[in-house]
Design a protein around this motif. Structure first.
Motif, PDB file in Angstrom:
ATOM      1  N   ALA A  69       0.846  -1.200   0.000  1.00  0.00           N
ATOM      2  CA  ALA A  69       0.000   0.000   0.000  1.00  0.00           C
ATOM      3  C   ALA A  69       0.880   1.248   0.000  1.00  0.00           C
ATOM      4  O   ALA A  69       1.884   1.333   0.710  1.00  0.00           O
ATOM      5  N   ARG A  70       0.473   2.244  -0.814  1.00  0.00           N
ATOM      6  CA  ARG A  70       1.233   3.484  -0.877  1.00  0.00           C
ATOM      7  C   ARG A  70       0.902   4.370   0.318  1.00  0.00           C
ATOM      8  O   ARG A  70      -0.200   4.328   0.854  1.00  0.00           O
ATOM      9  N   SER A  71       1.859   5.171   0.699  1.00  0.00           N
ATOM     10  CA  SER A  71       1.642   6.086   1.816  1.00  0.00           C
ATOM     11  C   SER A  71       0.713   7.216   1.381  1.00  0.00           C
ATOM     12  O   SER A  71       0.502   7.462   0.193  1.00  0.00           O
ATOM     13  N   ALA A  72       0.162   7.914   2.373  1.00  0.00           N
ATOM     14  CA  ALA A  72      -0.740   9.029   2.080  1.00  0.00           C
ATOM     15  C   ALA A  72      -0.016  10.125   1.303  1.00  0.00           C
ATOM     16  O   ALA A  72      -0.590  10.757   0.405  1.00  0.00           O
ATOM     17  N   TRP A  73       1.252  10.360   1.624  1.00  0.00           N
ATOM     18  CA  TRP A  73       2.022  11.383   0.915  1.00  0.00           C
ATOM     19  C   TRP A  73       2.243  10.999  -0.539  1.00  0.00           C
ATOM     20  O   TRP A  73       2.171  11.846  -1.437  1.00  0.00           O
ATOM     21  N   ALA A  74       2.475   9.720  -0.815  1.00  0.00           N
ATOM     22  CA  ALA A  74       2.660   9.265  -2.194  1.00  0.00           C
ATOM     23  C   ALA A  74       1.376   9.433  -3.002  1.00  0.00           C
ATOM     24  O   ALA A  74       1.406   9.841  -4.169  1.00  0.00           O
ATOM     25  N   VAL A  75       0.241   9.140  -2.372  1.00  0.00           N
ATOM     26  CA  VAL A  75      -1.044   9.325  -3.060  1.00  0.00           C
ATOM     27  C   VAL A  75      -1.284  10.801  -3.343  1.00  0.00           C
ATOM     28  O   VAL A  75      -1.716  11.182  -4.441  1.00  0.00           O
ATOM     29  N   THR A  76      -0.990  11.654  -2.369  1.00  0.00           N
ATOM     30  CA  THR A  76      -1.186  13.098  -2.549  1.00  0.00           C
ATOM     31  C   THR A  76      -0.310  13.623  -3.672  1.00  0.00           C
ATOM     32  O   THR A  76      -0.765  14.434  -4.497  1.00  0.00           O
ATOM     33  N   ARG A  77       0.928  13.185  -3.735  1.00  0.00           N
ATOM     34  CA  ARG A  77       1.814  13.635  -4.809  1.00  0.00           C
ATOM     35  C   ARG A  77       1.290  13.221  -6.172  1.00  0.00           C
ATOM     36  O   ARG A  77       1.357  13.980  -7.136  1.00  0.00           O
ATOM     37  N   SER A  78       0.771  12.007  -6.254  1.00  0.00           N
ATOM     38  CA  SER A  78       0.215  11.536  -7.525  1.00  0.00           C
ATOM     39  C   SER A  78      -0.998  12.372  -7.932  1.00  0.00           C
ATOM     40  O   SER A  78      -1.162  12.721  -9.106  1.00  0.00           O
ATOM     41  N   VAL A  79      -1.843  12.696  -6.953  1.00  0.00           N
ATOM     42  CA  VAL A  79      -3.019  13.520  -7.237  1.00  0.00           C
ATOM     43  C   VAL A  79      -2.595  14.901  -7.710  1.00  0.00           C
ATOM     44  O   VAL A  79      -3.104  15.426  -8.707  1.00  0.00           O
ATOM     45  N   TRP A  80      -1.637  15.511  -7.020  1.00  0.00           N
ATOM     46  CA  TRP A  80      -1.177  16.848  -7.395  1.00  0.00           C
ATOM     47  C   TRP A  80      -0.545  16.852  -8.786  1.00  0.00           C
ATOM     48  O   TRP A  80      -0.772  17.773  -9.571  1.00  0.00           O
TER      49      TRP A  80
END
Length: 280
Positions: A22-33
Motif C-alpha cells: 500500500a502506498r503512503s498518504a504522501w505518495a497518493v497526494t503527490r500523484s493527485v497533485w
C-alpha cells in the motif's frame, strides 16, 4: 467418518507472497497533485491557442501605456535611485502574482468539481495546484521580461538576488493565502467573487504599482500601508535597486503576519467546509 479432522494444507514457505504494498498518504497526494497539475497546465496553455499570447500581452500593454504616460508626467523624477520602467514592471508582475490568487481561487474549485467523486481528491488540492501553476507561469513571464530588457541594453539584474527572490516568493505565498480564503468564501457566497473582480483595478492603484506612494500625504499613506501588497512590492523592489528609498513604514513582519494569517485561515476554512464544497 473415521474421526479424522481435515485441516488446511500448509503452503510451502516459498509460496507466501504478500499483495501489492500500500502506498503512503504522501505518495497518493503527490500523484493527485501531479495529475491535476498536468490537467491544469494542458488546459491553460494548450486548449486556447492565444493563451500564451494573452499572458504576455497583458503586462506588455500596461508597460506601453505607462511609458506613454511617463513622457507627460516625468516618471523618472518621481522615483529615487530606480529606473521607472523596471520599477514599474516589478510592481506590476508582483501584483499580478497576488491578483491571480484573489481571482482564480473560486475557479479552481469549480473546474475540478467532477474529480471530487474520487475520495483522494479534495477541494484544497485544486487551489494549491492552480496557485502553483499560476506562480510558475508568472515567474517565467518575469524572466522573459528581464531577458528582453537585457537584450535592449537595460540592466535588470537585482542588486541583492536573495532579497529579490525571497520577495517574489513572499508575494507568491500571500497570493496562495488569499486564494485559499477566497476559494471557500467565494464558493459559498457567489457575490464575494464578483466584488473581488470589481476591486482588482482600484487595488492595483492603491498598491503603488504604477505610481510611487512616497509623494502622498501622510494621513492618506498610513491607510494605504494597511495593504500588505505594498510591503511585499517595496521589499522586492529594494532587492533589485539597493539604493531605492522604500515607502516609509514598509515592514515584512507586518507582511508575513498577513500571509501566515491568511494561510492558516484558508486551510481551516477548507477543513471546516470541505463537504459543502464537494456537494455544491
Amino acid at each position: 467418518m473415521n474421526g479424522e479432522i481435515n485441516t488446511p494444507t500448509e503452503r510451502p514457505s516459498g509460496d507466501n507472497k504478500s499483495g501489492p504494498k500500500a502506498r503512503s498518504a504522501w505518495a497518493v497526494t503527490r500523484s493527485v497533485w501531479f495529475a491535476m497539475f498536468m490537467r491544469e497546465a494542458i488546459g491553460r496553455t494548450m486548449t486556447d491557442r492565444m493563451g500564451w499570447f494573452w499572458m504576455i500581452a497583458e503586462p506588455m500593454a500596461f508597460v506601453m501605456v505607462m511609458v506613454t504616460m511617463r513622457s507627460f508626467i516625468g516618471g523618472d523624477q518621481l522615483i529615487i535611485n530606480a529606473p521607472f520602467i523596471p520599477w514599474m514592471i516589478i510592481g506590476m508582475l508582483g501584483f499580478f502574482l497576488v491578483r491571480e490568487g484573489l481571482t482564480q481561487g473560486t475557479g479552481a474549485i469549480n473546474a475540478n468539481r467532477a474529480l471530487y467523486a474520487y475520495r483522494q481528491v479534495q477541494p484544497v488540492d485544486g487551489v494549491l495546484v492552480r496557485n502553483f501553476l499560476d506562480g510558475l507561469l508568472r515567474t517565467l513571464i518575469f524572466l522573459m521580461f528581464m531577458l528582453g530588457a537585457l537584450l535592449l541594453g537595460t540592466d535588470f539584474r537585482p542588486d541583492n538576488g536573495f532579497q529579490a527572490i525571497s520577495g517574489w516568493l513572499s508575494l507568491w505565498a500571500l497570493g496562495l493565502g488569499f486564494s485559499l480564503v477566497v476559494s471557500v468564501s467565494g464558493s459559498l457566497i457567489s457575490e464575494i467573487d464578483k466584488v473581488i473582480r470589481m476591486l482588482s483595478m482600484p487595488l492595483l492603484i492603491m498598491s503603488g504599482v504604477i505610481m510611487p506612494l512616497n509623494h502622498l500625504p501622510h494621513y492618506l499613506l498610513e491607510y494605504l500601508m494597511l495593504n500588505p501588497i505594498v510591503h511585499g512590492l517595496e521589499y522586492t523592489r529594494h532587492g533589485f535597486f539597493e539604493g531605492y528609498k522604500v515607502v516609509h513604514g514598509t515592514s515584512m513582519l507586518y507582511f508575513w503576519s498577513w500571509t501566515l494569517g491568511m494561510l492558516a485561515l484558508g486551510l481551516l476554512m477548507h477543513v471546516r467546509f470541505k463537504e459543502r464544497l464537494k456537494a455544491q
